[in-house]
Design a protein around this motif. Structure first.
Motif, mmCIF file in Angstrom:
data_model
loop_
_atom_site.group_PDB
_atom_site.id
_atom_site.type_symbol
_atom_site.label_atom_id
_atom_site.label_comp_id
_atom_site.label_asym_id
_atom_site.label_seq_id
_atom_site.Cartn_x
_atom_site.Cartn_y
_atom_site.Cartn_z
ATOM 1 N N ASP A 168 1.071 -1.206 -0.051
ATOM 2 C CA ASP A 168 0.053 0.058 -0.121
ATOM 3 C C ASP A 168 0.762 1.258 -0.171
ATOM 4 O OD1 ASP A 168 -2.439 1.450 -0.250
ATOM 5 O OD2 ASP A 168 -2.469 1.453 2.259
ATOM 6 N N SER A 169 0.732 2.096 -0.673
ATOM 7 C CA SER A 169 1.353 3.508 -1.054
ATOM 8 C C SER A 169 0.594 4.501 -1.484
ATOM 9 C CB SER A 169 2.673 3.212 -1.783
ATOM 10 O OG SER A 169 3.378 4.253 -2.162
ATOM 11 N N THR A 170 0.995 5.794 -0.957
ATOM 12 C CA THR A 170 0.459 7.179 -1.389
ATOM 13 C C THR A 170 1.279 7.558 -2.565
ATOM 14 O OG1 THR A 170 1.378 8.155 0.208
ATOM 15 C CG2 THR A 170 -0.774 7.434 0.761
ATOM 16 N N SER A 171 2.205 6.913 -2.889
ATOM 17 C CA SER A 171 3.081 7.495 -3.977
ATOM 18 C C SER A 171 2.318 7.827 -5.264
ATOM 19 C CB SER A 171 4.203 6.450 -4.270
ATOM 20 O OG SER A 171 3.969 5.241 -4.888
ATOM 21 N N ILE A 172 2.815 8.824 -5.944
ATOM 22 C CA ILE A 172 2.278 9.338 -7.433
ATOM 23 C C ILE A 172 2.563 8.161 -8.516
ATOM 24 C CG2 ILE A 172 2.613 10.915 -9.099
ATOM 25 C CD1 ILE A 172 2.934 13.040 -6.722
ATOM 26 N N ARG A 173 1.584 7.863 -9.078
ATOM 27 C CA ARG A 173 1.993 6.869 -10.380
ATOM 28 C C ARG A 173 1.412 8.076 -11.507
ATOM 29 N NH1 ARG A 173 0.493 4.291 -5.442
ATOM 30 N NH2 ARG A 173 0.598 2.131 -6.167
ATOM 31 N N ALA A 174 2.368 7.909 -12.649
ATOM 32 C CA ALA A 174 2.285 8.625 -13.788
ATOM 33 C C ALA A 174 2.066 8.100 -15.118
ATOM 34 C CB ALA A 174 2.972 10.184 -13.896
ATOM 35 N N SER A 175 1.682 8.475 -16.219
ATOM 36 C CA SER A 175 1.640 7.696 -17.472
ATOM 37 C C SER A 175 1.621 8.887 -18.724
ATOM 38 C CB SER A 175 0.786 6.612 -17.671
ATOM 39 O OG SER A 175 -0.418 7.131 -17.656
ATOM 40 N N VAL A 176 2.279 8.867 -19.505
ATOM 41 C CA VAL A 176 1.918 9.434 -20.972
ATOM 42 C C VAL A 176 1.893 8.590 -22.021
ATOM 43 C CG1 VAL A 176 3.677 11.325 -20.134
ATOM 44 C CG2 VAL A 176 4.346 9.392 -21.601
ATOM 45 N N GLY A 177 0.893 9.158 -23.135
ATOM 46 C CA GLY A 177 0.745 8.373 -24.132
ATOM 47 C C GLY A 177 0.051 9.140 -25.260
ATOM 48 N N ILE A 178 -0.385 8.320 -26.229
ATOM 49 C CA ILE A 178 -1.286 8.917 -27.397
ATOM 50 C C ILE A 178 -2.445 8.145 -27.589
ATOM 51 C CG2 ILE A 178 0.083 7.252 -29.040
ATOM 52 C CD1 ILE A 178 -0.246 9.673 -31.205
ATOM 53 N N GLY A 179 -3.500 8.750 -27.720
ATOM 54 C CA GLY A 179 -4.693 8.022 -28.113
ATOM 55 C C GLY A 179 -5.491 8.521 -29.548
ATOM 56 N N PHE A 180 -6.566 7.636 -30.101
ATOM 57 C CA PHE A 180 -7.191 7.892 -31.038
ATOM 58 C C PHE A 180 -8.632 7.989 -30.694
ATOM 59 C CE2 PHE A 180 -3.017 6.731 -32.222
ATOM 60 C CZ PHE A 180 -2.611 7.279 -33.142
ATOM 61 N N THR A 181 -9.456 8.631 -31.294
ATOM 62 C CA THR A 181 -11.143 8.507 -31.213
ATOM 63 C C THR A 181 -11.703 8.645 -32.617
ATOM 64 O OG1 THR A 181 -11.190 9.895 -28.870
ATOM 65 C CG2 THR A 181 -12.906 9.733 -30.320
ATOM 66 N N TRP A 182 -12.612 7.804 -32.702
ATOM 67 C CA TRP A 182 -13.294 7.599 -34.057
ATOM 68 C C TRP A 182 -14.817 7.852 -33.591
ATOM 69 C CZ3 TRP A 182 -15.757 2.615 -35.988
ATOM 70 C CH2 TRP A 182 -16.432 2.792 -37.137
ATOM 71 N N VAL A 183 -15.392 8.877 -34.112
ATOM 72 C CA VAL A 183 -16.854 9.106 -33.902
ATOM 73 C C VAL A 183 -17.693 8.259 -34.822
ATOM 74 C CG1 VAL A 183 -18.658 10.899 -33.882
ATOM 75 C CG2 VAL A 183 -16.175 11.460 -33.158
ATOM 76 N N SER A 184 -17.863 6.938 -34.348
ATOM 77 C CA SER A 184 -18.498 5.753 -35.223
ATOM 78 C C SER A 184 -20.339 6.104 -35.019
ATOM 79 C CB SER A 184 -18.388 4.649 -34.622
ATOM 80 O OG SER A 184 -19.010 4.447 -33.363
ATOM 81 N N PRO A 185 -20.867 5.536 -36.116
ATOM 82 C CA PRO A 185 -22.239 5.453 -35.903
ATOM 83 C C PRO A 185 -22.968 5.108 -34.445
ATOM 84 C CG PRO A 185 -21.507 4.430 -38.006
ATOM 85 C CD PRO A 185 -20.361 4.638 -37.149
ATOM 86 N N PHE A 186 -21.871 4.406 -33.817
ATOM 87 C CA PHE A 186 -22.426 3.832 -32.509
ATOM 88 C C PHE A 186 -22.003 4.820 -31.198
ATOM 89 C CE2 PHE A 186 -21.552 0.295 -35.474
ATOM 90 C CZ PHE A 186 -22.861 -0.149 -35.628
ATOM 91 N N GLY A 187 -21.385 5.908 -31.502
ATOM 92 C CA GLY A 187 -20.827 6.636 -30.680
ATOM 93 C C GLY A 187 -19.249 6.664 -30.795
ATOM 94 N N PRO A 188 -18.610 7.670 -29.820
ATOM 95 C CA PRO A 188 -17.287 7.692 -30.067
ATOM 96 C C PRO A 188 -16.510 6.388 -29.246
ATOM 97 C CG PRO A 188 -18.178 9.711 -28.867
ATOM 98 C CD PRO A 188 -19.202 8.599 -29.136
ATOM 99 N N ILE A 189 -15.522 5.851 -30.068
ATOM 100 C CA ILE A 189 -14.757 4.871 -29.709
ATOM 101 C C ILE A 189 -13.050 5.553 -29.479
ATOM 102 C CG2 ILE A 189 -13.786 2.453 -30.509
ATOM 103 C CD1 ILE A 189 -16.484 2.073 -32.100
ATOM 104 N N ARG A 190 -12.950 5.015 -28.301
ATOM 105 C CA ARG A 190 -11.364 5.515 -27.945
ATOM 106 C C ARG A 190 -10.390 4.318 -27.936
ATOM 107 N NH1 ARG A 190 -11.483 10.378 -24.723
ATOM 108 N NH2 ARG A 190 -9.688 9.408 -23.668
ATOM 109 N N VAL A 191 -9.010 4.611 -28.523
ATOM 110 C CA VAL A 191 -8.022 3.688 -28.207
ATOM 111 C C VAL A 191 -6.835 4.538 -27.815
ATOM 112 C CG1 VAL A 191 -6.804 2.036 -29.714
ATOM 113 C CG2 VAL A 191 -8.934 2.300 -30.143
#
Length: 216
Positions: A168-191
């Protein structure tokens, strides 16, 4: 197996009531370029049943578009849950941080964990802060594809579990990255593809995250 999990074997009846306050000042619920949101959620368990806890969560988001296609956003959320009337906090009622909420980590990958089994025990407290820049890919607008760079930072800790067999730890976690969103006929899909650069050795990571609709 996990002693912390075995201690909670059994059947319990959860009777709860709660409320949500939500303010939405965005100019578009799907792809906002201006505005903000705020939300407060509280649940009270113990109105009948045999589970007693109070759970509080709050989140907010802010959006600013330098152009209709280049958008900066900041999103944050936090939560706290605690048992009352002497009732210990059960594992199903805790928070499990990761996945879409904290990219680069699997769901439940951040937070308290049993040392022996490696099982996620959930957390009493969490916070996440996300900064994003959304931008076009130079493709025809009709395709509905956009990209974003993101930075997620946060933590999850505390599980109302005694003993030394728990990480158990209160230490900070962090991440960086890239993502893509497609506004499909079923709603936005995120990767999203996230790379954790601050983490505990017992955290569980996951680079790819898939999701539907918006995060707020």
């Amino acid at each position: 197996g996990s002693n912390a999990l075995c201690d909670q074997v059994g059947s319990f009846l959860n009777s709860s009531a709660g409320y949500t306050l939500f303010v939405d000042r965005r100019n578009d619920p799907i792809r906002p370029t201006r505005g903000w949101t705020g939300r407060l959620i509280q649940d009270f368990a113990g109105i009948g049943g045999d589970v007693n806890y109070v759970k509080t969560e709050a989140d907010a988001s802010w959006y600013y578009g330098f152009t209709p296609s280049w958008i900066v956003s900041v999103q944050g959320s936090t939560g706290y849950v605690s048992g009352w009337n002497g009732d210990p906090l059960r594992i199903n009622d805790r928070f499990y941080l990761g996945g879409e909420e904290f990219r680069g980590f699997r769901t439940g990958g951040v937070g308290t964990r049993d040392k022996g089994s490696g099982d996620a025990l959930g957390a009493q407290n969490y916070y996440v802060l996300t900064q994003e820049v959304s931008f076009p890919l130079g493709l025809p607008k009709e395709l509905g594809l956009t990209a974003r760079l993101f930075h997620d930072i946060g933590s999850a800790w505390g599980a109302d579990v005694s003993g030394s067999g728990v990480n158990d730890s209160t230490s900070i976690r962090a991440s960086v990255g890239i993502g893509f969103t497609w506004v499909s006929p079923f709603g936005p899909i995120r990767v999203d593809f996230g790379i954790p650069y601050l983490k505990q050795k017992y955290d569980r990571t996951q680079n790819f995250t898939f999701g539907f609709a918006t995060r707020y």
